[in-house]
Motif scaffolding. Structure first.
Motif, PDB file in Angstrom:
ATOM      1  N   TRP A   1      37.075  28.014  41.125  1.00  0.00           N
ATOM      2  CA  TRP A   1      38.384  27.523  40.722  1.00  0.00           C
ATOM      3  C   TRP A   1      38.295  26.110  40.146  1.00  0.00           C
TER       4      TRP A   1
ATOM      5  N   THR B   1      41.205  33.598  39.407  1.00  0.00           N
ATOM      6  CA  THR B   1      40.632  32.337  38.942  1.00  0.00           C
ATOM      7  C   THR B   1      41.268  31.902  37.626  1.00  0.00           C
TER       8      THR B   1
ATOM      9  N   ALA C   1      43.810  23.921  39.776  1.00  0.00           N
ATOM     10  CA  ALA C   1      42.493  24.504  40.023  1.00  0.00           C
ATOM     11  C   ALA C   1      41.544  23.482  40.624  1.00  0.00           C
TER      12      ALA C   1
ATOM     13  N   VAL D   1      44.801  30.596  38.312  1.00  0.00           N
ATOM     14  CA  VAL D   1      44.800  29.274  38.938  1.00  0.00           C
ATOM     15  C   VAL D   1      44.441  28.198  37.923  1.00  0.00           C
ATOM     16  N   LYS D   2      43.430  28.461  37.112  1.00  0.00           N
ATOM     17  CA  LYS D   2      43.004  27.470  36.124  1.00  0.00           C
ATOM     18  C   LYS D   2      44.063  27.222  35.058  1.00  0.00           C
TER      19      LYS D   2
ATOM     20  N   GLY E   1      40.925  24.069  44.477  1.00  0.00           N
ATOM     21  CA  GLY E   1      39.564  24.565  44.568  1.00  0.00           C
ATOM     22  C   GLY E   1      38.633  23.595  45.255  1.00  0.00           C
TER      23      GLY E   1
END
Length: 371
Positions: free
Chosen positions: A298, A129, A73, A132-133, A77
């Motif tokens: 992100w 989100t 992330a 991804v995190k 991001g």
């Protein structure tokens, strides 16, 4: 009182506008002009805030929570965010303060940014989100804790390294500047604030001081954080859409204050002007704003939340985000600025060479023999 958010934001917006403190420009100059002047000023802001936060934490006034480092992330991001700020012509904070100056392109970028940030944090893009995190989360928090040294030692190392960079910058600036006889300058507070060009290092120190003030001012209202742009932007949209007044917290007033402070500074200095860019610039601004919002959501922060605030806390998230924001800026600068400039330079050189060949005398003329 949350009204202090408006005051702190207005002070920050004024300083950013008058000092021309552009984080995007600081990162971009590292690649385009190979200049570290503004990046050094940015590190001054980080170091000043780090010292202030360490003092506030030691006094028990605040107790910042350090996020655990989410590798994918933060890396992806932050890189996306770096690309976005080049397209948008400014980072999240820069977009706010330039909107206050009257830049219409920043208005479009700002709308795209706040909408995409809201969508990525708690809207339709929130599941992405979250995925991804959660892709690669570590237990790492601060760099000093990972290498087994006290937090204050990390602050001293950061401050010392920044001081060395400042010294190098000052020495280099003096070497480049030839002594000249200047006419008598106007004096007074109005001249210093509104007419005279601000020193980048002084501007960076002022930004760091405002960042320190933001911590206790925000905590006094129940918002346990310092400066932040992305989460307040998402809250602003959420509050407008849902009518939930609780979303309009200290952070929301902070970002509104940035626009207000920038507007006041631009009007007072005669720099406010509504400027409408080309359709291509508007399209880039919108695209950049969308990337900024998603990337910041992100990564857990933008150029303020991560690159300025989390770095001052010596967190892994902050410093890795800073590196990949710079890399994202470099990639976008290469495609949009550096490579086109090199191509135009090569085309001009080829044209000059062709013109020189056409006008050169023919060296192969036959030699007439003498009688």
């Amino acid at each position: 009182m949350i009204i202090t958010g408006l005051a702190v934001g207005a002070a920050l917006g004024f300083i950013l506008q008058r000092g021309r403190f552009c984080i995007t420009g600081a990162f971009r100059d590292l690649w385009v002009s190979r200049s570290g002047r503004w990046f050094t000023a940015f590190l001054v802001a980080v170091a000043v805030q780090a010292i202030g936060v360490a003092a506030l934490t030691g006094a028990g006034a605040i107790s910042p929570e350090i996020p655990q480092f989410s590798v994918v992330a933060t890396v992806v991001g932050s890189f996306i965010f770096g690309v976005g700020i080049v397209l948008a012509g400014g980072c999240a904070t820069g977009t706010y303060y330039r909107a206050g100056e009257g830049l219409v392109g920043s208005w479009f970028a700002l709308v795209a940014y706040v909408l995409s940030a809201a969508a990525a944090r708690g809207g339709i893009l929130a599941p992405v989100t979250d995925w991804v995190k959660g892709a690669w989360t570590t237990g790492l928090t601060t760099i000093p804790a990972s290498i087994g040294i006290p937090e204050w030692a990390g602050v001293i190392i950061l401050a010392g390294a920044t001081a060395l960079l400042v010294h190098r910058h000052v020495v280099a600036s003096r070497a480049r500047s030839a002594p000249v006889q200047l006419p008598a300058q106007r004096r007074g507070l109005a001249h210093l604030l509104l007419e005279r060009q601000w020193n980048p290092l002084v501007t960076g120190a002022l930004v760091g001081a405002i960042a320190i003030i933001a911590w206790p001012a925000s905590w006094a209202t129940g918002r346990e954080d310092g400066l932040g742009i992305t989460a307040p932007s998402a809250n602003l949209v959420g509050g407008i859409v849902t009518g939930d007044a609780s979303r309009f917290d200290w952070g929301v007033l902070l970002i509104l204050g940035i626009v207000l402070g920038s507007y006041i500074a631009a009007k007072a200095s005669g720099e406010f002007r509504v400027r409408v860019p080309s359709a291509q610039v508007i399209q880039r601004s919108i695209g950049g704003g969308l990337l900024m919002g998603v990337g910041a959501a992100w990564a857990g922060g933008c150029s303020i939340g991560n690159a300025l605030v989390q770095t001052s806390l010596l967190s892994w998230q902050g410093w890795v985000a800073l590196v990949f924001q710079i890399l994202g800026v470099g990639a976008a600068a290469w495609v949009l600025l550096i490579r086109p400039r090199q191509r135009r330079a090569a085309e001009r050189a080829a044209a000059r060479q062709a013109a020189s060949a056409e006008t050169a005398p023919d060296s192969a003329e036959p030699v007439t023999a003498g009688a």
